[in-house]
Design a protein around this motif. Structure first.
Motif, PDB file in Angstrom:
ATOM      1  N   ASP A  41      34.846  28.157  55.990  1.00 50.12           N
ATOM      2  CA  ASP A  41      35.092  29.573  56.278  1.00 50.12           C
ATOM      3  C   ASP A  41      36.289  30.089  55.482  1.00 50.12           C
ATOM      4  OD1 ASP A  41      32.984  29.540  58.043  1.00 50.12           O
ATOM      5  OD2 ASP A  41      34.231  29.682  59.855  1.00 50.12           O
ATOM      6  N   ALA A  42      37.367  29.305  55.446  1.00 51.57           N
ATOM      7  CA  ALA A  42      38.569  29.708  54.708  1.00 51.57           C
ATOM      8  C   ALA A  42      38.282  29.821  53.215  1.00 51.57           C
ATOM      9  CB  ALA A  42      39.697  28.716  54.960  1.00 51.57           C
ATOM     10  N   HIS A  43      37.478  28.909  52.701  1.00 51.91           N
ATOM     11  CA  HIS A  43      37.115  28.945  51.280  1.00 51.91           C
ATOM     12  C   HIS A  43      36.324  30.217  50.952  1.00 51.91           C
ATOM     13  CE1 HIS A  43      36.006  27.575  47.297  1.00 51.91           C
ATOM     14  NE2 HIS A  43      34.740  27.792  47.592  1.00 51.91           N
ATOM     15  N   VAL A  44      35.360  30.546  51.793  1.00 54.67           N
ATOM     16  CA  VAL A  44      34.573  31.769  51.572  1.00 54.67           C
ATOM     17  C   VAL A  44      35.474  32.990  51.670  1.00 54.67           C
ATOM     18  CG1 VAL A  44      32.734  33.233  52.498  1.00 54.67           C
ATOM     19  CG2 VAL A  44      32.381  30.771  52.276  1.00 54.67           C
ATOM     20  N   LEU A  45      36.369  33.013  52.655  1.00 52.42           N
ATOM     21  CA  LEU A  45      37.281  34.153  52.793  1.00 52.42           C
ATOM     22  C   LEU A  45      38.139  34.311  51.540  1.00 52.42           C
ATOM     23  CD1 LEU A  45      38.373  36.463  54.493  1.00 52.42           C
ATOM     24  CD2 LEU A  45      39.951  34.833  55.570  1.00 52.42           C
ATOM     25  N   ASP A  46      38.641  33.209  51.002  1.00 47.01           N
ATOM     26  CA  ASP A  46      39.432  33.281  49.762  1.00 47.01           C
ATOM     27  C   ASP A  46      38.615  33.863  48.616  1.00 47.01           C
ATOM     28  OD1 ASP A  46      41.670  32.242  50.991  1.00 47.01           O
ATOM     29  OD2 ASP A  46      41.368  30.200  50.244  1.00 47.01           O
ATOM     30  N   ARG A  47      37.353  33.465  48.507  1.00 44.37           N
ATOM     31  CA  ARG A  47      36.487  33.992  47.448  1.00 44.37           C
ATOM     32  C   ARG A  47      36.232  35.485  47.640  1.00 44.37           C
ATOM     33  NH1 ARG A  47      31.259  31.034  46.664  1.00 44.37           N
ATOM     34  NH2 ARG A  47      31.230  32.320  44.805  1.00 44.37           N
ATOM     35  N   VAL A  48      36.043  35.902  48.889  1.00 41.82           N
ATOM     36  CA  VAL A  48      35.811  37.327  49.172  1.00 41.82           C
ATOM     37  C   VAL A  48      37.060  38.132  48.828  1.00 41.82           C
ATOM     38  CG1 VAL A  48      35.393  39.018  51.004  1.00 41.82           C
ATOM     39  CG2 VAL A  48      34.026  36.924  50.912  1.00 41.82           C
ATOM     40  N   VAL A  49      38.228  37.638  49.201  1.00 42.33           N
ATOM     41  CA  VAL A  49      39.480  38.334  48.883  1.00 42.33           C
ATOM     42  C   VAL A  49      39.620  38.496  47.371  1.00 42.33           C
ATOM     43  CG1 VAL A  49      42.002  38.124  48.900  1.00 42.33           C
ATOM     44  CG2 VAL A  49      40.699  37.709  50.988  1.00 42.33           C
ATOM     45  N   THR A  50      39.355  37.452  46.626  1.00 40.73           N
ATOM     46  CA  THR A  50      39.439  37.521  45.169  1.00 40.73           C
ATOM     47  C   THR A  50      38.452  38.542  44.611  1.00 40.73           C
ATOM     48  OG1 THR A  50      40.179  35.231  45.028  1.00 40.73           O
ATOM     49  CG2 THR A  50      39.223  36.182  43.037  1.00 40.73           C
ATOM     50  N   ALA A  51      37.238  38.561  45.133  1.00 42.28           N
ATOM     51  CA  ALA A  51      36.228  39.514  44.661  1.00 42.28           C
ATOM     52  C   ALA A  51      36.611  40.949  45.002  1.00 42.28           C
ATOM     53  CB  ALA A  51      34.869  39.181  45.268  1.00 42.28           C
ATOM     54  N   CYS A  52      37.364  41.147  46.078  1.00 42.11           N
ATOM     55  CA  CYS A  52      37.741  42.501  46.498  1.00 42.11           C
ATOM     56  C   CYS A  52      38.856  43.098  45.647  1.00 42.11           C
ATOM     57  CB  CYS A  52      38.122  42.513  47.973  1.00 42.11           C
ATOM     58  SG  CYS A  52      36.687  42.372  49.058  1.00 42.11           S
ATOM     59  N   ASP A  53      39.424  42.301  44.743  1.00 40.73           N
ATOM     60  CA  ASP A  53      40.425  42.833  43.809  1.00 40.73           C
ATOM     61  C   ASP A  53      39.853  43.970  42.977  1.00 40.73           C
ATOM     62  OD1 ASP A  53      42.462  41.198  44.586  1.00 40.73           O
ATOM     63  OD2 ASP A  53      42.273  39.787  42.924  1.00 40.73           O
ATOM     64  N   ARG A  54      38.539  44.043  42.876  1.00 41.05           N
ATOM     65  CA  ARG A  54      37.930  45.124  42.096  1.00 41.05           C
ATOM     66  C   ARG A  54      38.093  46.482  42.771  1.00 41.05           C
ATOM     67  NH1 ARG A  54      31.786  46.037  43.097  1.00 41.05           N
ATOM     68  NH2 ARG A  54      32.161  47.190  41.218  1.00 41.05           N
ATOM     69  N   PHE A  55      38.379  46.494  44.084  1.00 38.35           N
ATOM     70  CA  PHE A  55      38.500  47.750  44.819  1.00 38.35           C
ATOM     71  C   PHE A  55      39.925  48.276  44.887  1.00 38.35           C
ATOM     72  CE2 PHE A  55      34.861  45.526  46.883  1.00 38.35           C
ATOM     73  CZ  PHE A  55      33.867  46.327  46.355  1.00 38.35           C
ATOM     74  N   SER A  56      40.902  47.377  44.798  1.00 34.37           N
ATOM     75  CA  SER A  56      42.305  47.772  44.934  1.00 34.37           C
ATOM     76  C   SER A  56      43.192  46.614  44.493  1.00 34.37           C
ATOM     77  CB  SER A  56      42.607  48.104  46.406  1.00 34.37           C
ATOM     78  OG  SER A  56      43.994  48.257  46.612  1.00 34.37           O
ATOM     79  N   PRO A  57      44.381  46.923  43.996  1.00 32.89           N
ATOM     80  CA  PRO A  57      45.312  45.837  43.677  1.00 32.89           C
ATOM     81  C   PRO A  57      45.986  45.264  44.930  1.00 32.89           C
ATOM     82  CG  PRO A  57      46.285  47.937  43.108  1.00 32.89           C
ATOM     83  CD  PRO A  57      44.876  48.225  43.536  1.00 32.89           C
ATOM     84  N   LEU A  58      45.814  45.940  46.076  1.00 30.70           N
ATOM     85  CA  LEU A  58      46.439  45.501  47.323  1.00 30.70           C
ATOM     86  C   LEU A  58      45.378  44.975  48.279  1.00 30.70           C
ATOM     87  CD1 LEU A  58      48.952  48.451  47.746  1.00 30.70           C
ATOM     88  CD2 LEU A  58      49.426  46.154  46.888  1.00 30.70           C
ATOM     89  N   VAL A  59      45.094  43.674  48.168  1.00 26.31           N
ATOM     90  CA  VAL A  59      44.073  43.012  48.983  1.00 26.31           C
ATOM     91  C   VAL A  59      44.710  41.777  49.613  1.00 26.31           C
ATOM     92  CG1 VAL A  59      41.817  41.895  48.970  1.00 26.31           C
ATOM     93  CG2 VAL A  59      42.276  43.765  47.390  1.00 26.31           C
ATOM     94  N   ALA A  60      44.434  41.553  50.890  1.00 24.97           N
ATOM     95  CA  ALA A  60      44.972  40.377  51.578  1.00 24.97           C
ATOM     96  C   ALA A  60      43.950  39.839  52.568  1.00 24.97           C
ATOM     97  CB  ALA A  60      46.253  40.751  52.318  1.00 24.97           C
ATOM     98  N   SER A  61      43.971  38.530  52.770  1.00 22.31           N
ATOM     99  CA  SER A  61      43.089  37.947  53.778  1.00 22.31           C
ATOM    100  C   SER A  61      43.666  38.239  55.156  1.00 22.31           C
ATOM    101  CB  SER A  61      42.918  36.445  53.566  1.00 22.31           C
ATOM    102  OG  SER A  61      44.134  35.773  53.772  1.00 22.31           O
ATOM    103  N   ASP A  62      42.787  38.364  56.124  1.00 22.18           N
ATOM    104  CA  ASP A  62      43.155  38.594  57.517  1.00 22.18           C
ATOM    105  C   ASP A  62      42.356  37.593  58.344  1.00 22.18           C
ATOM    106  OD1 ASP A  62      44.210  39.716  59.813  1.00 22.18           O
ATOM    107  OD2 ASP A  62      42.742  41.330  59.898  1.00 22.18           O
ATOM    108  N   PRO A  63      42.808  36.310  58.303  1.00 21.15           N
ATOM    109  CA  PRO A  63      42.050  35.249  58.962  1.00 21.15           C
ATOM    110  C   PRO A  63      41.802  35.546  60.445  1.00 21.15           C
ATOM    111  CG  PRO A  63      43.830  34.349  57.651  1.00 21.15           C
ATOM    112  CD  PRO A  63      44.031  35.825  57.695  1.00 21.15           C
ATOM    113  N   PRO A  64      40.696  35.070  60.990  1.00 18.78           N
ATOM    114  CA  PRO A  64      39.827  34.068  60.391  1.00 18.78           C
ATOM    115  C   PRO A  64      38.720  34.640  59.520  1.00 18.78           C
ATOM    116  CG  PRO A  64      39.123  34.459  62.630  1.00 18.78           C
ATOM    117  CD  PRO A  64      40.346  35.322  62.401  1.00 18.78           C
ATOM    118  N   ASP A  65      38.428  35.946  59.610  1.00 18.19           N
ATOM    119  CA  ASP A  65      37.253  36.445  58.891  1.00 18.19           C
ATOM    120  C   ASP A  65      37.426  37.847  58.322  1.00 18.19           C
ATOM    121  OD1 ASP A  65      37.288  37.857  61.228  1.00 18.19           O
ATOM    122  OD2 ASP A  65      35.305  37.261  61.902  1.00 18.19           O
ATOM    123  N   GLY A  66      38.649  38.260  58.112  1.00 13.82           N
ATOM    124  CA  GLY A  66      38.870  39.624  57.669  1.00 13.82           C
ATOM    125  C   GLY A  66      39.542  39.742  56.323  1.00 13.82           C
ATOM    126  N   VAL A  67      39.380  40.923  55.748  1.00  8.65           N
ATOM    127  CA  VAL A  67      40.024  41.277  54.489  1.00  8.65           C
ATOM    128  C   VAL A  67      40.648  42.652  54.678  1.00  8.65           C
ATOM    129  CG1 VAL A  67      39.700  41.724  52.022  1.00  8.65           C
ATOM    130  CG2 VAL A  67      38.280  40.005  53.172  1.00  8.65           C
TER     131      VAL A  67
END
Length: 129
Positions: A41-67
């Motif tokens: 789950d953490a690995h997928v969340l990290d990948r999603v956070v990285t992919a969301c960089d396309r929407f904004s330069p200010l992206v952070a994970s919000d564990p366990p399942d949020g961005v």
């Protein structure tokens, strides 16, 4: 053993995260339970956070399942907030994720809305779960 997550069909059957697996099976005998893998789950969340960089330069994970995504000043680059949300949904669904996207004036408010299951297509703000 307890449910960690439940999909839409499970919710419709009255199941929810935190429920004992035995109780869940009593309510839904055909329940398919999959072992929880927090590391995956953490690995997928990290990948999603990285992919969301396309929407904004200010992206952070919000564990366990949020961005958390601060879209202040970015929405116009996508044709407005509605178009930005459409792009976010497309990205998440391409990964077979069903996002709850909430927008609010503050990250805390958007997080609270998403955590409570509120999913909006219009409005203001900055969070996706």
């Amino acid at each position: 053993m307890r449910l960690v997550r439940a999909d839409a069909a499970a919710h419709a059957a009255g199941l929810a995260a935190g429920m004992a697996l035995a109780d869940a099976r009593a309510r839904a005998p055909d329940l398919v339970a999959i072992a929880h893998d927090p590391a995956a789950d953490a690995h997928v969340l990290d990948r999603v956070v990285t992919a969301c960089d396309r929407f904004s330069p200010l992206v952070a994970s919000d564990p366990p399942d949020g961005v958390l995504i601060d879209i202040s000043g970015c929405a116009h680059l996508f044709g407005g907030e509605g178009a930005l949300v459409t792009d976010m949904r497309r990205l998440f669904r391409s990964w077979q994720l069903q996002p709850l996207i909430a927008r609010a004036a503050t990250p805390e408010a958007a997080r609270a809305l998403a955590r409570c299951g509120f999913d909006a297509g219009d409005g203001e703000g900055n969070a996706a779960h």
